[in-house]
Write a protein that holds these residues in place. Structure first.
Motif, PDB file in Angstrom:
ATOM      1  N   SER A 278       2.353   1.795  -3.514  1.00 36.64           N
ATOM      2  CA  SER A 278       1.119   1.407  -4.851  1.00 36.64           C
ATOM      3  C   SER A 278       0.931   3.591  -5.024  1.00 36.64           C
ATOM      4  CB  SER A 278       0.186   0.948  -4.340  1.00 36.64           C
ATOM      5  OG  SER A 278      -0.543   1.200  -5.092  1.00 36.64           O
ATOM      6  N   SER A 279       1.231   3.482  -6.119  1.00 39.13           N
ATOM      7  CA  SER A 279       0.719   4.446  -6.424  1.00 39.13           C
ATOM      8  C   SER A 279      -0.373   4.860  -6.906  1.00 39.13           C
ATOM      9  CB  SER A 279       1.252   5.246  -8.328  1.00 39.13           C
ATOM     10  OG  SER A 279       0.492   4.179  -8.761  1.00 39.13           O
ATOM     11  N   LEU A 280      -1.715   4.144  -6.624  1.00 39.62           N
ATOM     12  CA  LEU A 280      -3.699   3.694  -6.171  1.00 39.62           C
ATOM     13  C   LEU A 280      -3.941   4.636  -5.387  1.00 39.62           C
ATOM     14  CD1 LEU A 280      -3.640   0.851  -8.105  1.00 39.62           C
ATOM     15  CD2 LEU A 280      -3.635   3.165  -9.461  1.00 39.62           C
ATOM     16  N   SER A 281      -4.849   4.496  -5.127  1.00 35.27           N
ATOM     17  CA  SER A 281      -5.188   4.946  -3.367  1.00 35.27           C
ATOM     18  C   SER A 281      -5.744   3.608  -2.682  1.00 35.27           C
ATOM     19  CB  SER A 281      -6.832   5.403  -3.212  1.00 35.27           C
ATOM     20  OG  SER A 281      -7.300   4.539  -4.172  1.00 35.27           O
ATOM     21  N   ILE A 282      -5.105   4.135  -1.269  1.00 31.18           N
ATOM     22  CA  ILE A 282      -5.778   2.525  -0.469  1.00 31.18           C
ATOM     23  C   ILE A 282      -6.678   2.068  -0.770  1.00 31.18           C
ATOM     24  CG2 ILE A 282      -5.944   1.516   2.121  1.00 31.18           C
ATOM     25  CD1 ILE A 282      -4.392   4.531   3.093  1.00 31.18           C
ATOM     26  N   ARG A 283      -7.735   2.499  -1.082  1.00 34.29           N
ATOM     27  CA  ARG A 283      -9.143   1.473  -1.287  1.00 34.29           C
ATOM     28  C   ARG A 283      -8.535   1.120  -3.123  1.00 34.29           C
ATOM     29  NH1 ARG A 283     -14.822   3.955  -1.093  1.00 34.29           N
ATOM     30  NH2 ARG A 283     -13.931   4.904  -0.231  1.00 34.29           N
ATOM     31  N   ARG A 284      -8.282   1.786  -3.764  1.00 34.04           N
ATOM     32  CA  ARG A 284      -7.725   0.642  -5.132  1.00 34.04           C
ATOM     33  C   ARG A 284      -6.275  -0.567  -4.719  1.00 34.04           C
ATOM     34  NH1 ARG A 284      -7.968   4.197 -10.598  1.00 34.04           N
ATOM     35  NH2 ARG A 284      -8.861   2.370 -11.098  1.00 34.04           N
ATOM     36  N   THR A 285      -5.995  -0.237  -3.760  1.00 37.30           N
ATOM     37  CA  THR A 285      -4.826  -0.850  -3.159  1.00 37.30           C
ATOM     38  C   THR A 285      -5.048  -2.335  -2.766  1.00 37.30           C
ATOM     39  OG1 THR A 285      -3.297   0.733  -4.106  1.00 37.30           O
ATOM     40  CG2 THR A 285      -2.142  -1.640  -2.263  1.00 37.30           C
TER      41      THR A 285
ATOM     42  N   ARG B   2     -10.286  -1.651   4.321  1.00 39.02           N
ATOM     43  CA  ARG B   2      -9.675  -0.886   4.543  1.00 39.02           C
ATOM     44  C   ARG B   2      -9.307  -0.348   6.467  1.00 39.02           C
ATOM     45  NH1 ARG B   2     -11.992   4.981   2.755  1.00 39.02           N
ATOM     46  NH2 ARG B   2     -13.320   4.219   2.829  1.00 39.02           N
TER      47      ARG B   2
ATOM     48  N   VAL C  43       0.705  -1.334   0.319  1.00 41.21           N
ATOM     49  CA  VAL C  43       0.081   0.067   0.225  1.00 41.21           C
ATOM     50  C   VAL C  43       0.912   0.900   0.466  1.00 41.21           C
ATOM     51  CG1 VAL C  43      -1.911   1.381   1.051  1.00 41.21           C
ATOM     52  CG2 VAL C  43      -1.973  -0.947   1.238  1.00 41.21           C
ATOM     53  N   GLU C  44       1.791   1.146   0.513  1.00 38.39           N
ATOM     54  CA  GLU C  44       2.957   2.598   0.560  1.00 38.39           C
ATOM     55  C   GLU C  44       3.387   2.348  -0.333  1.00 38.39           C
ATOM     56  OE1 GLU C  44       4.224   2.069   5.695  1.00 38.39           O
ATOM     57  OE2 GLU C  44       5.455   1.745   4.067  1.00 38.39           O
TER      58      GLU C  44
END
Length: 65
Positions: free
Chosen positions: A18-25, A33, A15-16
């Motif tokens: 990732s370039s995606l949001s937390i939700r999308r990751t 979440r 998650v940290e």
């Protein structure tokens, strides 16, 4: 499903980084979440690389306010 400490750390790192949001990751791996944030709050201020995820002992629980 229960995750081991090492699996939790891997997910936190994923998650940290990732370039995606937390939700999308988290969506593809099926982790809510709220669960992620619970894990993340337990690792705050701890060295994750050296296994900083430790279960609380009875003495730790007595010291908690």
């Amino acid at each position: 499903m229960r995750y081991s400490a090492s699996e939790k750390f891997e997910i936190i790192e994923l998650v940290e980084q990732s370039s995606l949001s937390i939700r999308r990751t988290l969506a593809p791996i099926g982790i809510p979440r709220s669960t992620f944030y619970d894990w993340y709050s337990h690792t705050r201020g701890r060295d994750r690389s050296s296994g900083g995820w430790q279960a609380k002992t009875a003495a730790d629980l007595e010291q908690d306010p």
